[in-house]
Every structure is written in C-alpha cells, then in structure tokens.
Motif scaffolding. Structure first.
Motif, PDB file in Angstrom:
ATOM      1  N   LEU A 139      -4.177   9.552   1.684  1.00 58.93           N
ATOM      2  CA  LEU A 139      -3.175   8.565   1.284  1.00 58.93           C
ATOM      3  C   LEU A 139      -1.933   9.253   0.725  1.00 58.93           C
ATOM      4  CD1 LEU A 139      -2.523   5.550   0.872  1.00 58.93           C
ATOM      5  CD2 LEU A 139      -3.596   5.727  -1.395  1.00 58.93           C
ATOM      6  N   ALA A 140      -2.149  10.278  -0.090  1.00 57.20           N
ATOM      7  CA  ALA A 140      -1.020  11.010  -0.681  1.00 57.20           C
ATOM      8  C   ALA A 140      -0.200  11.722   0.391  1.00 57.20           C
ATOM      9  CB  ALA A 140      -1.540  12.020  -1.706  1.00 57.20           C
ATOM     10  N   ALA A 141      -0.865  12.159   1.465  1.00 58.87           N
ATOM     11  CA  ALA A 141      -0.168  12.867   2.544  1.00 58.87           C
ATOM     12  C   ALA A 141       0.502  11.904   3.522  1.00 58.87           C
ATOM     13  CB  ALA A 141      -1.149  13.769   3.295  1.00 58.87           C
ATOM     14  N   GLY A 142       0.262  10.606   3.354  1.00 55.20           N
ATOM     15  CA  GLY A 142       0.856   9.630   4.262  1.00 55.20           C
ATOM     16  C   GLY A 142       0.118   9.471   5.567  1.00 55.20           C
ATOM     17  N   LEU A 143      -1.080  10.046   5.670  1.00 54.47           N
ATOM     18  CA  LEU A 143      -1.843   9.976   6.910  1.00 54.47           C
ATOM     19  C   LEU A 143      -2.602   8.664   7.049  1.00 54.47           C
ATOM     20  CD1 LEU A 143      -3.163  13.645   7.046  1.00 54.47           C
ATOM     21  CD2 LEU A 143      -1.429  12.617   8.498  1.00 54.47           C
ATOM     22  N   VAL A 144      -2.802   7.956   5.959  1.00 57.35           N
ATOM     23  CA  VAL A 144      -3.400   6.627   6.001  1.00 57.35           C
ATOM     24  C   VAL A 144      -2.634   5.719   5.045  1.00 57.35           C
ATOM     25  CG1 VAL A 144      -5.717   7.425   6.615  1.00 57.35           C
ATOM     26  CG2 VAL A 144      -5.100   7.197   4.207  1.00 57.35           C
ATOM     27  N   TRP A 145      -2.739   4.416   5.299  1.00 51.72           N
ATOM     28  CA  TRP A 145      -2.174   3.408   4.400  1.00 51.72           C
ATOM     29  C   TRP A 145      -3.329   2.572   3.863  1.00 51.72           C
ATOM     30  CZ3 TRP A 145       2.451   1.237   7.760  1.00 51.72           C
ATOM     31  CH2 TRP A 145       3.419   2.244   7.884  1.00 51.72           C
ATOM     32  N   VAL A 146      -3.245   2.169   2.616  1.00 52.14           N
ATOM     33  CA  VAL A 146      -4.352   1.452   1.999  1.00 52.14           C
ATOM     34  C   VAL A 146      -4.083  -0.050   1.972  1.00 52.14           C
ATOM     35  CG1 VAL A 146      -3.420   1.726  -0.343  1.00 52.14           C
ATOM     36  CG2 VAL A 146      -5.882   1.348  -0.008  1.00 52.14           C
ATOM     37  N   ASP A 147      -5.128  -0.810   2.266  1.00 50.98           N
ATOM     38  CA  ASP A 147      -5.094  -2.270   2.128  1.00 50.98           C
ATOM     39  C   ASP A 147      -5.803  -2.616   0.822  1.00 50.98           C
ATOM     40  OD1 ASP A 147      -5.245  -4.986   2.252  1.00 50.98           O
ATOM     41  OD2 ASP A 147      -6.311  -5.093   4.167  1.00 50.98           O
ATOM     42  N   ASP A 148      -5.019  -2.851  -0.221  1.00 54.57           N
ATOM     43  CA  ASP A 148      -5.586  -3.122  -1.547  1.00 54.57           C
ATOM     44  C   ASP A 148      -6.254  -4.489  -1.626  1.00 54.57           C
ATOM     45  OD1 ASP A 148      -4.981  -0.758  -3.026  1.00 54.57           O
ATOM     46  OD2 ASP A 148      -2.871  -1.329  -2.994  1.00 54.57           O
ATOM     47  N   GLU A 149      -5.928  -5.364  -0.697  1.00 55.93           N
ATOM     48  CA  GLU A 149      -6.499  -6.708  -0.750  1.00 55.93           C
ATOM     49  C   GLU A 149      -7.920  -6.740  -0.190  1.00 55.93           C
ATOM     50  OE1 GLU A 149      -4.956  -9.196  -2.245  1.00 55.93           O
ATOM     51  OE2 GLU A 149      -3.303  -7.809  -2.687  1.00 55.93           O
ATOM     52  N   ALA A 150      -8.252  -5.768   0.645  1.00 56.99           N
ATOM     53  CA  ALA A 150      -9.583  -5.745   1.241  1.00 56.99           C
ATOM     54  C   ALA A 150     -10.618  -5.321   0.207  1.00 56.99           C
ATOM     55  CB  ALA A 150      -9.602  -4.799   2.437  1.00 56.99           C
ATOM     56  N   ARG A 151     -11.827  -5.801   0.375  1.00 57.64           N
ATOM     57  CA  ARG A 151     -12.929  -5.412  -0.503  1.00 57.64           C
ATOM     58  C   ARG A 151     -14.122  -5.014   0.353  1.00 57.64           C
ATOM     59  NH1 ARG A 151      -9.472  -4.981  -3.369  1.00 57.64           N
ATOM     60  NH2 ARG A 151      -9.063  -5.866  -5.426  1.00 57.64           N
ATOM     61  N   PRO A 152     -14.504  -3.727   0.353  1.00 54.85           N
ATOM     62  CA  PRO A 152     -13.845  -2.626  -0.370  1.00 54.85           C
ATOM     63  C   PRO A 152     -12.509  -2.265   0.279  1.00 54.85           C
ATOM     64  CG  PRO A 152     -15.523  -1.763   1.088  1.00 54.85           C
ATOM     65  CD  PRO A 152     -15.648  -3.261   1.164  1.00 54.85           C
ATOM     66  N   LYS A 153     -11.727  -1.447  -0.401  1.00 60.62           N
ATOM     67  CA  LYS A 153     -10.420  -1.047   0.114  1.00 60.62           C
ATOM     68  C   LYS A 153     -10.572  -0.397   1.489  1.00 60.62           C
ATOM     69  CE  LYS A 153      -8.082  -0.207  -4.315  1.00 60.62           C
ATOM     70  NZ  LYS A 153      -7.394   0.811  -5.150  1.00 60.62           N
ATOM     71  N   GLU A 154      -9.614  -0.721   2.359  1.00 61.45           N
ATOM     72  CA  GLU A 154      -9.604  -0.133   3.695  1.00 61.45           C
ATOM     73  C   GLU A 154      -8.400   0.790   3.830  1.00 61.45           C
ATOM     74  OE1 GLU A 154     -11.647  -4.024   5.865  1.00 61.45           O
ATOM     75  OE2 GLU A 154      -9.522  -3.540   6.217  1.00 61.45           O
ATOM     76  N   TYR A 155      -8.634   1.943   4.412  1.00 56.72           N
ATOM     77  CA  TYR A 155      -7.584   2.945   4.582  1.00 56.72           C
ATOM     78  C   TYR A 155      -7.271   3.041   6.081  1.00 56.72           C
ATOM     79  CZ  TYR A 155      -8.672   4.211  -0.236  1.00 56.72           C
ATOM     80  OH  TYR A 155      -8.860   4.176  -1.602  1.00 56.72           O
ATOM     81  N   TRP A 156      -6.102   2.536   6.467  1.00 61.29           N
ATOM     82  CA  TRP A 156      -5.755   2.362   7.867  1.00 61.29           C
ATOM     83  C   TRP A 156      -4.904   3.501   8.410  1.00 61.29           C
ATOM     84  CZ3 TRP A 156      -6.925  -1.616  11.331  1.00 61.29           C
ATOM     85  CH2 TRP A 156      -7.688  -2.666  10.786  1.00 61.29           C
ATOM     86  N   SER A 157      -5.126   3.798   9.689  1.00 56.92           N
ATOM     87  CA  SER A 157      -4.232   4.718  10.400  1.00 56.92           C
ATOM     88  C   SER A 157      -2.918   4.013  10.651  1.00 56.92           C
ATOM     89  CB  SER A 157      -4.862   5.131  11.719  1.00 56.92           C
ATOM     90  OG  SER A 157      -3.911   5.729  12.570  1.00 56.92           O
ATOM     91  N   PRO A 158      -1.766   4.617  10.315  1.00 61.87           N
ATOM     92  CA  PRO A 158      -0.482   3.964  10.557  1.00 61.87           C
ATOM     93  C   PRO A 158      -0.256   3.545  11.993  1.00 61.87           C
ATOM     94  CG  PRO A 158      -0.204   5.870   9.133  1.00 61.87           C
ATOM     95  CD  PRO A 158      -1.624   5.904   9.633  1.00 61.87           C
ATOM     96  N   SER A 159      -0.774   4.329  12.956  1.00 63.27           N
ATOM     97  CA  SER A 159      -0.573   3.989  14.364  1.00 63.27           C
ATOM     98  C   SER A 159      -1.314   2.700  14.733  1.00 63.27           C
ATOM     99  CB  SER A 159      -1.041   5.133  15.266  1.00 63.27           C
ATOM    100  OG  SER A 159      -2.408   5.421  15.050  1.00 63.27           O
ATOM    101  N   TRP A 160      -2.463   2.434  14.108  1.00 66.81           N
ATOM    102  CA  TRP A 160      -3.191   1.199  14.364  1.00 66.81           C
ATOM    103  C   TRP A 160      -2.452   0.001  13.767  1.00 66.81           C
ATOM    104  CZ3 TRP A 160      -8.056  -0.225  16.571  1.00 66.81           C
ATOM    105  CH2 TRP A 160      -8.672   0.817  17.276  1.00 66.81           C
ATOM    106  N   ILE A 161      -1.867   0.197  12.593  1.00 68.65           N
ATOM    107  CA  ILE A 161      -1.116  -0.891  11.964  1.00 68.65           C
ATOM    108  C   ILE A 161       0.041  -1.290  12.867  1.00 68.65           C
ATOM    109  CG2 ILE A 161       0.351  -1.494  10.006  1.00 68.65           C
ATOM    110  CD1 ILE A 161      -1.415   0.264   8.271  1.00 68.65           C
TER     111      ILE A 161
END
Length: 248
Positions: free
Chosen positions: A224-246
C-alpha cells in the motif's frame, strides 16, 4: 658428485613432466589462436549480414530480435557503440544508419514515459505486452513497430539507473516494474495473488499461504505504501486491490 641432480626414475619423471607442460602450453596457445581467428571470421560475416539486411533489422521486430541474439552468441554487444570507424561514427551506425544501441535507448525513454503516465492506473507494474500494444498503437509507420523482445532489451539498458526499472515475473507473465524499490518475495507472492481476484486480504493470504496475521498485514501495508495496491476500507475484512483491476 652433484647430489642435487635427479637420478633414475625421478629424473625421467621430472623431464617428462616438463615436456608435457611445454606441449600443453603449445596446444593451448594454438587453440586460442584458432578460436580468435574463427571469432574474427564470424564477426566479419555478421558485419556483411547486417549490411545486407539493414532494412529488415530496422523495420522487422522479429528479425531484429534474431539478429541481436546472433550478435550476443559471438560476443558482439549490439547495445554498446563499438569503436569509432575512420569516418568518426560507430560500427553499427555505418552499417545501419544509426547505432542499434541508440534504437534501444530511444525506446527505453518511451517506455519510461509510458510507465510514468500509467502509474496511477497500475501502481508501477505494467505488462510488457501492454506496453508493446500501447507503443505500437501510436506508431507512425510499420518501421516504428516494436516487439516484446525489443521492450525487454530496452528496459535492460536502464539497469545503470539503479532499482527504478526492471523486469519481474508474476503469475508466469513479464511485467515492467517502475517503483523505486525491489519487491520482496512475500510482496511478489501477494501481487501474484491479485491477478486471480483483483484483490487480496489478510484472510486470503493467511488461509492460502499459512502466514501469520502480522506477516500478512506487514506485506499488505508495504504494498500500500508503495502504491502497488489500493485499500477498500469499507470492506470487511479490508480488501487490497490492484489498481489495474480498479480501472477495469
């Protein structure tokens, strides 16, 4: 009597060893000379080949890739400008109208620019084939088309810049990494996992890889710090998404 001189079998062995040593040195010298002459003949033949097929080397990506492989096989580095000729140019410039190395360096600049412009879309990881498709889509002519091999070689020319750019294998596919730090093996595994679902989470890593909770969370936070994934804080548990998929 001189007691230092060898006698009998000892003297014979010493003489024989010296003779074998001289013979071995002579054979080695002959072989080196023959190999050197053979390499020069190969290089001369390669020069003639390059001169005869200069148009194909410039315009055909597949032909160019095979030509570069031939160069490497006999110790000729097409990415480096060779010694200046009598006209003041380089060997490859004389044969092809420009340095082969210049072609790859120019391509590397285009790759850097594309990686910079798409970093928000992919977090700094982009498929080599996607780069090829994007560059070829704006090519002004067929002579400007590039191959997968061209792009990989162009990225290799960026190695002196440090850890900013490189080729990484993820899920059996080649990506260009344009983030400033090397990925750890844990990070690489986590990124590979995003290729299936588009996202990862602590439970996914924990249940599939048997990692401890702290290890999962550390890897995800580093990505997340490197910008390689984006976090969905609303999901439970949190989901860390690939930017290309978003983006998709």
């Amino acid at each position: 009597m001189d007691m230092r001189r060898g006698v009998g079998l000892a003297a014979f062995d010493k003489t024989e060893r010296a003779a074998y040593s001289d013979l071995g040195s002579s054979i080695l010298s002959t072989h080196v000379s023959e190999l050197t002459d053979q390499l020069k003949r190969f290089q001369t033949a390669l020069s003639k080949f390059a001169e005869s097929h200069a148009d194909e080397i410039r315009s055909d990506p597949v032909f160019r890739a095979e030509f570069v492989k031939m160069c490497s096989a006999i110790g000729v580095d097409p990415l480096a400008s060779s010694a200046a000729n009598k006209k003041g140019g380089s060997f490859w410039a004389e044969l092809l109208g420009r340095d082969v190395g210049d072609f790859y360096f120019d391509l590397a600049v285009r790759v850097i620019d594309l990686c910079r412009r798409t970093k928000d879309e992919n977090g700094g990881l982009i498929l080599v084939d996607e780069v090829r498709a994007r560059l070829n889509s704006v090519a002004k002519s067929s002579d400007s088309l590039v191959s997968h091999d061209d792009i990989v070689r162009a990225v290799d020319t960026l190695k002196p810049l440090g850890h900013g750019f490189g080729i990484v294998w993820l899920a059996n596919r080649e990506f260009i990494r344009s983030v400033p730090q090397e990925m750890s093996s844990d990070q690489a595994v986590a990124i590979e996992a995003t290729q299936a679902l588009g996202y990862i989470s602590v439970p996914i890593l924990r249940d599939n890889l048997n990692w401890e909770h702290a290890r999962c969370l550390t890897v995800l936070n580093d990505l997340l710090a490197a910008g390689l994934v984006w976090v969905d804080d609303e999901a439970r548990p949190k989901e860390y998404w690939s930017p290309s998929w978003i983006k998709q």
